[in-house]
Design a protein around this motif. Structure first.
Motif, PDB file in Angstrom:
ATOM      1  N   PHE A 135       0.839  -1.203   0.000  1.00  0.00           N
ATOM      2  CA  PHE A 135       0.000   0.000   0.000  1.00  0.00           C
ATOM      3  C   PHE A 135       0.871   1.248   0.000  1.00  0.00           C
ATOM      4  N   TYR A 136       1.859   1.302   0.900  1.00  0.00           N
ATOM      5  CA  TYR A 136       2.717   2.483   0.985  1.00  0.00           C
ATOM      6  C   TYR A 136       3.700   2.580  -0.179  1.00  0.00           C
ATOM      7  N   GLU A 137       4.044   1.458  -0.777  1.00  0.00           N
ATOM      8  CA  GLU A 137       4.942   1.465  -1.928  1.00  0.00           C
ATOM      9  C   GLU A 137       4.326   2.222  -3.099  1.00  0.00           C
ATOM     10  N   THR A 138       3.021   2.079  -3.273  1.00  0.00           N
ATOM     11  CA  THR A 138       2.359   2.681  -4.430  1.00  0.00           C
ATOM     12  C   THR A 138       1.576   3.951  -4.112  1.00  0.00           C
ATOM     13  N   SER A 139       1.492   4.335  -2.841  1.00  0.00           N
ATOM     14  CA  SER A 139       0.713   5.528  -2.504  1.00  0.00           C
ATOM     15  C   SER A 139       1.599   6.768  -2.438  1.00  0.00           C
ATOM     16  N   ASP A 140       0.951   7.910  -2.571  1.00  0.00           N
ATOM     17  CA  ASP A 140       1.644   9.192  -2.457  1.00  0.00           C
ATOM     18  C   ASP A 140       1.927   9.481  -0.989  1.00  0.00           C
ATOM     19  N   ILE A 141       2.974  10.240  -0.738  1.00  0.00           N
ATOM     20  CA  ILE A 141       3.312  10.612   0.637  1.00  0.00           C
ATOM     21  C   ILE A 141       2.382  11.738   1.069  1.00  0.00           C
ATOM     22  N   LYS A 142       1.610  11.486   2.136  1.00  0.00           N
ATOM     23  CA  LYS A 142       0.664  12.459   2.662  1.00  0.00           C
ATOM     24  C   LYS A 142       0.929  12.657   4.143  1.00  0.00           C
ATOM     25  N   GLU A 143       0.610  13.845   4.623  1.00  0.00           N
ATOM     26  CA  GLU A 143       0.709  14.100   6.056  1.00  0.00           C
ATOM     27  C   GLU A 143      -0.300  13.224   6.790  1.00  0.00           C
ATOM     28  N   GLU A 181       9.416   4.075   6.508  1.00  0.00           N
ATOM     29  CA  GLU A 181       9.953   5.097   7.401  1.00  0.00           C
ATOM     30  C   GLU A 181       8.811   6.049   7.742  1.00  0.00           C
ATOM     31  N   VAL A 182       8.618   6.317   9.032  1.00  0.00           N
ATOM     32  CA  VAL A 182       7.582   7.224   9.492  1.00  0.00           C
ATOM     33  C   VAL A 182       8.247   8.549   9.856  1.00  0.00           C
ATOM     34  N   ALA A 183       7.824   9.620   9.211  1.00  0.00           N
ATOM     35  CA  ALA A 183       8.398  10.941   9.441  1.00  0.00           C
ATOM     36  C   ALA A 183       7.724  11.618  10.636  1.00  0.00           C
ATOM     37  N   ASP A 184       8.221  12.793  11.000  1.00  0.00           N
ATOM     38  CA  ASP A 184       7.682  13.536  12.143  1.00  0.00           C
ATOM     39  C   ASP A 184       6.241  13.978  11.939  1.00  0.00           C
ATOM     40  N   ASP A 185       5.850  14.229  10.678  1.00  0.00           N
ATOM     41  CA  ASP A 185       4.468  14.639  10.410  1.00  0.00           C
ATOM     42  C   ASP A 185       3.543  13.435  10.217  1.00  0.00           C
ATOM     43  N   LEU A 186       4.024  12.248  10.631  1.00  0.00           N
ATOM     44  CA  LEU A 186       3.298  10.980  10.551  1.00  0.00           C
ATOM     45  C   LEU A 186       3.028  10.528   9.122  1.00  0.00           C
ATOM     46  N   SER A 187       3.815  11.025   8.195  1.00  0.00           N
ATOM     47  CA  SER A 187       3.725  10.512   6.831  1.00  0.00           C
ATOM     48  C   SER A 187       4.613   9.277   6.733  1.00  0.00           C
ATOM     49  N   VAL A 188       4.207   8.356   5.916  1.00  0.00           N
ATOM     50  CA  VAL A 188       4.933   7.095   5.763  1.00  0.00           C
ATOM     51  C   VAL A 188       5.428   6.994   4.332  1.00  0.00           C
ATOM     52  N   ARG A 189       6.679   6.552   4.215  1.00  0.00           N
ATOM     53  CA  ARG A 189       7.214   6.332   2.876  1.00  0.00           C
ATOM     54  C   ARG A 189       7.947   5.007   2.870  1.00  0.00           C
ATOM     55  N   ALA A 223       1.420  -4.330  15.034  1.00  0.00           N
ATOM     56  CA  ALA A 223       2.518  -5.300  14.956  1.00  0.00           C
ATOM     57  C   ALA A 223       3.139  -5.327  13.563  1.00  0.00           C
ATOM     58  N   ALA A 224       2.315  -5.276  12.531  1.00  0.00           N
ATOM     59  CA  ALA A 224       2.832  -5.274  11.160  1.00  0.00           C
ATOM     60  C   ALA A 224       3.649  -4.010  10.880  1.00  0.00           C
ATOM     61  N   MET A 225       3.195  -2.877  11.393  1.00  0.00           N
ATOM     62  CA  MET A 225       3.944  -1.620  11.197  1.00  0.00           C
ATOM     63  C   MET A 225       5.281  -1.677  11.934  1.00  0.00           C
ATOM     64  N   LEU A 226       5.300  -2.266  13.126  1.00  0.00           N
ATOM     65  CA  LEU A 226       6.563  -2.424  13.855  1.00  0.00           C
ATOM     66  C   LEU A 226       7.526  -3.326  13.091  1.00  0.00           C
ATOM     67  N   ILE A 227       7.012  -4.394  12.515  1.00  0.00           N
ATOM     68  CA  ILE A 227       7.849  -5.291  11.715  1.00  0.00           C
ATOM     69  C   ILE A 227       8.417  -4.560  10.514  1.00  0.00           C
ATOM     70  N   LEU A 228       7.578  -3.800   9.826  1.00  0.00           N
ATOM     71  CA  LEU A 228       8.041  -3.063   8.640  1.00  0.00           C
ATOM     72  C   LEU A 228       9.087  -2.011   8.995  1.00  0.00           C
ATOM     73  N   THR A 229       8.926  -1.366  10.147  1.00  0.00           N
ATOM     74  CA  THR A 229       9.914  -0.357  10.565  1.00  0.00           C
ATOM     75  C   THR A 229      11.212  -1.025  10.986  1.00  0.00           C
ATOM     76  N   ALA A 230      11.110  -2.140  11.684  1.00  0.00           N
ATOM     77  CA  ALA A 230      12.317  -2.853  12.126  1.00  0.00           C
ATOM     78  C   ALA A 230      13.092  -3.428  10.939  1.00  0.00           C
ATOM     79  N   GLU A 231      12.375  -3.869   9.913  1.00  0.00           N
ATOM     80  CA  GLU A 231      13.025  -4.416   8.720  1.00  0.00           C
ATOM     81  C   GLU A 231      13.491  -3.327   7.761  1.00  0.00           C
ATOM     82  N   ARG A 232      13.266  -2.080   8.123  1.00  0.00           N
ATOM     83  CA  ARG A 232      13.596  -0.932   7.283  1.00  0.00           C
ATOM     84  C   ARG A 232      12.878  -0.990   5.929  1.00  0.00           C
ATOM     85  N   GLY A 233      11.612  -1.368   6.005  1.00  0.00           N
ATOM     86  CA  GLY A 233      10.771  -1.387   4.809  1.00  0.00           C
ATOM     87  C   GLY A 233      10.056  -0.068   4.624  1.00  0.00           C
TER      88      GLY A 233
END
Length: 153
Positions: A26-34, A103-111, A91-101
């Motif tokens: 989902f995040y691979e193909t979506s635009d970066i939004k706040e 990145e969550v920015a300060d404005d809570l945008s995900v890329r 849990a899935a988001m924690l796994i993705l962040t730990a695997e460096r898949g």
């Protein structure tokens, strides 16, 4: 406590390791939004619900949030499913962040910063995860939640 083989299969299919690639797709193909991290809580409840998944797989570039919400049968019980899948999504988001898949920015945008692990993932769910990003592409996060009738997380 007696568990049946069906319970074990359900646990394996609904594990955060099995479903994390769907959120990553989902995040691979979506635009970066706040505040797009909030959209992750919608991905699994929508993709895993058969009437919604059928719409998403058939979605194309002209599909929108409005066309998705046209049939109420697709949205039945969405708020309850969001609550049910909240811990699995976390849990899935924690796994993705730990695997460096991702990145969550300060404005809570995900890329997405890594490749999606498609090796053992369900291809139909990955396709639905990609298509939901198309449906959400032209709408901001607050409008998506408002249109879907979700008041809180």
């Amino acid at each position: 406590m007696n568990s049946s083989p069906i319970d074990f299969l359900f646990t394996l299919q609904r594990s955060p390791f099995a479903l994390a690639p769907v959120i990553h797709q989902f995040y691979e193909t979506s635009d970066i939004k706040e505040r797009s991290v909030l959209l992750s809580y919608l991905v699994l409840p929508m993709v895993l619900y058969p009437p919604m998944r059928a719409f998403l797989i058939g979605a194309n570039k002209t599909s929108s949030l409005r066309t998705m919400c046209k049939k109420q049968s697709r949205l039945v019980g969405l708020a309850a499913r969001v609550q049910d899948f909240k811990s699995l999504t976390n849990a899935a988001m924690l796994i993705l962040t730990a695997e460096r898949g991702i990145e969550v920015a300060d404005d809570l945008s995900v890329r997405s910063i890594g490749e999606v692990r498609v090796a053992n993932a369900n291809k139909e769910l990955l396709d639905a995860g990609r298509k939901i990003s198309i449906v959400f592409s032209s709408v901001n996060v607050v409008s998506i939640y408002r249109t879907l009738g979700l008041k809180s997380l």
